[in-house]
Write a protein that holds these residues in place. Structure first.
Motif, PDB file in Angstrom:
ATOM      1  N   PHE B 148       0.835  -1.295   0.226  1.00 24.16           N
ATOM      2  CA  PHE B 148       0.203   0.020   0.013  1.00 24.16           C
ATOM      3  C   PHE B 148       1.118   1.240   0.083  1.00 24.16           C
ATOM      4  N   ALA B 149       0.629   2.514   0.263  1.00 27.73           N
ATOM      5  CA  ALA B 149       1.168   3.624  -0.621  1.00 27.73           C
ATOM      6  C   ALA B 149       1.979   4.108   0.884  1.00 27.73           C
ATOM      7  N   GLY B 150       2.239   3.019   2.035  1.00 28.21           N
ATOM      8  CA  GLY B 150       2.835   2.638   3.213  1.00 28.21           C
ATOM      9  C   GLY B 150       4.018   2.509   2.696  1.00 28.21           C
ATOM     10  N   GLY B 151       4.250   1.125   1.987  1.00 32.59           N
ATOM     11  CA  GLY B 151       4.996   0.270   2.002  1.00 32.59           C
ATOM     12  C   GLY B 151       4.651  -1.122   2.294  1.00 32.59           C
ATOM     13  N   PRO B 232      12.613  -5.328  -4.505  1.00 33.16           N
ATOM     14  CA  PRO B 232      14.154  -4.608  -3.295  1.00 33.16           C
ATOM     15  C   PRO B 232      13.258  -2.747  -3.170  1.00 33.16           C
ATOM     16  N   ASN B 233      13.163  -2.452  -1.654  1.00 31.91           N
ATOM     17  CA  ASN B 233      13.332  -1.206  -1.709  1.00 31.91           C
ATOM     18  C   ASN B 233      12.185  -0.649  -0.849  1.00 31.91           C
ATOM     19  N   LEU B 234      11.306  -1.564  -0.801  1.00 29.17           N
ATOM     20  CA  LEU B 234       9.723  -1.417   0.348  1.00 29.17           C
ATOM     21  C   LEU B 234       9.863  -1.083   1.340  1.00 29.17           C
ATOM     22  N   THR B 235       9.002  -0.239   1.703  1.00 26.90           N
ATOM     23  CA  THR B 235       9.483  -0.111   3.565  1.00 26.90           C
ATOM     24  C   THR B 235       8.208  -0.735   4.180  1.00 26.90           C
ATOM     25  N   ILE B 236       9.264  -1.138   4.728  1.00 27.35           N
ATOM     26  CA  ILE B 236       8.557  -2.154   5.909  1.00 27.35           C
ATOM     27  C   ILE B 236       8.467  -1.545   7.251  1.00 27.35           C
ATOM     28  N   GLY B 237       8.773  -0.781   8.343  1.00 26.63           N
ATOM     29  CA  GLY B 237       8.482   0.159   8.658  1.00 26.63           C
ATOM     30  C   GLY B 237      10.045   0.292   9.478  1.00 26.63           C
ATOM     31  N   TYR B 238      10.011   0.687  10.699  1.00 25.11           N
ATOM     32  CA  TYR B 238      11.128   2.005  11.102  1.00 25.11           C
ATOM     33  C   TYR B 238      11.378   1.283  12.012  1.00 25.11           C
TER      34      TYR B 238
END
Lengths: 174, 279
Positions: B148-151, B232-238
């Motif tokens: 989704f937009a956030g990863g 690669p390079n999709l945001t999982i979290g912080y």
């Protein structure tokens, strides 16, 4: 017997739909309600053993179908809860709604904890896991206390509408 | 007539016999029964999701024209920004393809983006999953990544005729090969127990010792592309905290996931490009 089981299965389908929608909205607050005890209580208190056990088993399979557990896990937990309630039901006025609510709450407590022991990964933080489990359990018990009388009434009306007299089963053990 | 003691134990004997019989039933039969029970419930949940969409539509109809004009203006600005990004993206893509040809690198298979509405959200302490409104009819396959937009949202676990079940990255059973942004060394990400009334969380293991993260200076965690499921390079979290693990060789820590994960209405499934939609 087939008709009675079918009617209880339809009622279980309705309850699963209502709880699914409730959980959809509660997901925003990371809260989940699981009311397994409610699927079992009426069948165990008011029906003969065969029909009640089959109805509880089918309700468990309905829940198992959409969840990441081995197919049959919740069905057999429901069957076990049904056997326990059926065994002790003669000691209480089982036609009373309050007894039904109490049976649903106690069955849900046992089933919820059993499912938690089966599902929780022991490698994860146990204190956080059990805090979350108890929060969900509390929410589930509140929901059962609120909707159990309605659900019992729905099951009774559905059975009456299809010509099943529940008094026929009130004196039977099996 | 049965002796009284056996008669009293009849419910438990029946339970034992039923369990024995269940264990002997072939797996294919159980699989078919499971699919049948799921498909029986799917139309009810899907209908409820259409009703929700209709409610949203009518609630949006109550908005004033001024609000709609403002929203349209904001969307036009975003579109202009995205158009410029797309042009940059096309230039970069052609450059990558040129370098791949020169270096004779294997070209990874692409994905077809398939947007899907969320039918049901299930955020229990035991598992977290979504049911989406597309299945075999759109060529969705088990294991497809969902974003989704956030990863990253998760991975498709089950596919049915018109619906699919997505296991979320916050679910305790979910593991992904990840890397810290700007680093190439792999880290193991796993979903964790999500606290009530809080954002979803995960945990990381095998974090290199020179990677640092604190709540004040979190480090972005992205997919590594290893394993072939997630690009690669999709945001999982912080990563908000990393501490040396007991063996002293690596660090482990906590990951804060996007708070929108528990309120998603629409997601995108990345279907392998060679899987056509049957619709």
């Amino acid at each position: 017997m087939k008709r009675r089981v079918l009617i209880l299965a339809v009622a279980s389908l309705l309850l699963a739909l209502v709880l699914g929608q409730l959980n959809h909205y509660l997901a925003m607050w990371t809260v989940h309600v699981w009311c397994g005890g409610l699927f079992v209580a009426f069948a165990a208190l008011r029906f003969g053993y065969g029909a009640g056990a089959l109805a509880s088993f089918i309700a468990g399979l309905l829940l198992d179908a959409g969840e990441p557990v081995a197919f049959g896990t919740q069905a057999f937990l429901f069957l076990a809860a049904h056997a326990v309630i059926f065994k002790v039901r003669a000691r209480a006025p089982r036609d009373a709604t309050i007894i039904g609510v109490m049976a649903a709450l106690l069955a849900n407590l046992g089933l919820f904890l059993a499912l938690s022991f089966l599902r929780i990964d022991p490698n994860l933080k146990a204190d956080q896991a059990w805090l979350r489990i108890f929060a969900d359990l509390l929410a589930s018990q509140v929901v059962i206390a609120l909707i159990a009388p309605w659900f019992f009434a729905v099951q009774t009306r559905l059975l009456e509408a299809t010509g099943t007299n529940l008094r026929d089963f009130s004196r039977r053990a099996f | 007539m049965l002796p009284q003691r056996i008669d009293q134990a009849k419910p438990f004997l029946t339970l034992g016999l039923a369990l024995l019989a269940w264990l002997l039933i072939p797996t294919a039969v159980k699989r078919m029964t499971r699919t049948g029970f799921f498909e029986l419930q799917a139309p009810l949940a899907t209908t409820a999701s259409y009703v929700r969409d209709l409610q949203d539509f009518w609630s949006l109809k109550t908005r004033s024209k001024n609000e709609l004009i403002e929203a349209g203006r904001d969307v036009a600005r975003l579109n202009a920004a995205y158009e410029s990004r797309l042009q940059q993206d096309a230039a970069l893509r052609s450059e990558i393809e040129r370098l791949e040809r020169i270096l004779k690198l294997p070209i990874p298979a692409g994905h077809r983006a398939e947007p899907a509405r969320v039918v049901l959200r299930d955020f229990s302490s035991w598992w977290q999953q979504l049911v989406i409104r597309k299945g075999h009819n759109y060529g969705i396959v088990v294991g497809s990544p969902v974003i989704f937009a956030g990863g990253v949202v998760g991975r498709v676990r089950e596919v049915y005729a018109y619906t699919s079940v997505v296991e979320l990255i916050s679910s305790p059973g979910m593991r992904i090969a990840a890397v810290a942004e700007g680093d190439t060394r792999p880290i193991s990400y796993q979903g964790a127990i999500n606290p009530t009334y809080g954002p979803a969380v995960g945990v990381v293991e095998y974090v290199p010792l020179d990677v640092f993260a604190t709540p004040a200076a979190p480090r972005r965690l992205v997919t590594s592309g290893l394993g072939g499921v997630f690009p690669p390079n999709l945001t999982i979290g912080y990563m908000t905290k990393v501490e040396a693990s007991s063996d002293g060789l690596f660090k482990s820590g906590d990951v804060r996931l996007d708070s929108a994960l528990s309120a998603l209405n629409e997601v995108t499934v990345l279907v392998p490009a060679d899987r056509p939609s049957t619709r």
